[in-house]
Motif scaffolding. Structure first.
Motif, short mmCIF file in Angstrom:
data_model
loop_
_atom_site.label_atom_id
_atom_site.label_comp_id
_atom_site.label_asym_id
_atom_site.label_seq_id
_atom_site.Cartn_x
_atom_site.Cartn_y
_atom_site.Cartn_z
N UNK A 95 -32.07 48.81 -24.26
CA UNK A 95 -32.41 47.92 -25.36
C UNK A 95 -33.45 46.89 -24.93
N UNK A 96 -33.44 46.53 -23.65
CA UNK A 96 -34.45 45.60 -23.13
C UNK A 96 -35.83 46.25 -23.21
N UNK A 97 -35.91 47.54 -22.82
CA UNK A 97 -37.19 48.26 -22.90
C UNK A 97 -37.62 48.45 -24.35
N UNK A 98 -36.65 48.72 -25.22
CA UNK A 98 -36.93 48.88 -26.64
C UNK A 98 -37.54 47.59 -27.20
N UNK A 99 -36.97 46.45 -26.81
CA UNK A 99 -37.46 45.16 -27.28
C UNK A 99 -38.87 44.89 -26.75
N UNK A 100 -39.11 45.26 -25.49
CA UNK A 100 -40.47 45.14 -24.92
C UNK A 100 -41.46 45.98 -25.73
N UNK A 101 -41.06 47.21 -26.03
CA UNK A 101 -41.88 48.14 -26.81
C UNK A 101 -42.21 47.53 -28.19
N UNK A 102 -41.20 46.97 -28.85
CA UNK A 102 -41.40 46.38 -30.18
C UNK A 102 -42.29 45.13 -30.06
N UNK A 103 -42.12 44.39 -28.98
CA UNK A 103 -42.95 43.21 -28.74
C UNK A 103 -44.42 43.57 -28.61
N UNK A 104 -44.67 44.66 -27.88
CA UNK A 104 -46.06 45.14 -27.74
C UNK A 104 -46.60 45.63 -29.07
N UNK A 105 -45.77 46.35 -29.80
CA UNK A 105 -46.17 46.90 -31.09
C UNK A 105 -46.57 45.80 -32.07
N UNK A 106 -45.77 44.73 -32.10
CA UNK A 106 -46.01 43.64 -33.05
C UNK A 106 -46.74 42.45 -32.43
N UNK A 107 -47.14 42.61 -31.16
CA UNK A 107 -47.82 41.54 -30.43
C UNK A 107 -47.03 40.22 -30.53
N UNK A 108 -45.75 40.32 -30.19
CA UNK A 108 -44.88 39.15 -30.22
C UNK A 108 -44.09 39.08 -28.92
N UNK A 109 -43.69 37.88 -28.55
CA UNK A 109 -42.83 37.70 -27.39
C UNK A 109 -41.45 38.24 -27.75
N UNK A 110 -40.91 39.17 -26.94
CA UNK A 110 -39.58 39.72 -27.26
C UNK A 110 -38.51 38.64 -27.48
N UNK A 111 -38.66 37.49 -26.81
CA UNK A 111 -37.66 36.43 -26.98
C UNK A 111 -37.71 35.79 -28.36
#
Length: 134
Positions: A95-111
């Motif tokens: 889930x941590x990697x998934x959140x990183x992936x989504x962060x990159x996709x949406x150009x947002x900080x995963x936090x």
């Protein structure tokens, strides 16, 4: 699943990402999954060159492989279903990697997605099961 190595895995990864970001459950009637795929030019109503019948692949093949759960919602008329992560996704997808992936996709900080961030980074040992984080 480390990161998508083929297109089918990539599609699955996108679906799992949507479910994760929506709190773990997505009703099919909300059309979130299908409209996300449509943005990727993968339409459920037509035969795809690579995936064939996309809806069948998602609701049948990914379910059979236990990456997704496609569950009937009780007492709904007409019949409704919802999507959840399957057992295999829980074990194989970080889930941590998934959140990183989504962060990159949406150009947002995963936090910036605090609920998902907490789920992806649980407090160590107190709640962590034997295969919690890889």
């Amino acid at each position: 699943i480390r990161s998508p190595s083929n297109t089918k895995t990539g599609l699955l990864f996108v679906i799992l990402g949507v479910i994760f970001m929506k709190g773990g459950v997505v009703k099919e009637s909300e059309h979130v999954i299908w409209s996300t795929l449509k943005k990727l030019r993968v339409h459920t109503g037509e035969k795809h060159d690579e995936f064939g019948d996309v809806k069948k692949m998602v609701t049948d093949e990914f379910v059979r492989q236990r990456y997704l759960e496609y569950v009937r919602i009780p007492h709904t008329e007409p019949v409704e279903h919802e999507f959840r992560w399957g057992q295999r996704a829980d074990v194989e997808v970080s889930k941590a990697k998934m959140l990183e992936f989504m962060g990159q996709l949406y150009e947002q900080d995963p936090q910036s997605w605090s609920q998902q961030y907490r789920e992806a980074h649980p407090p160590s040992s107190s709640q962590a099961g034997p295969s919690s984080q890889r």
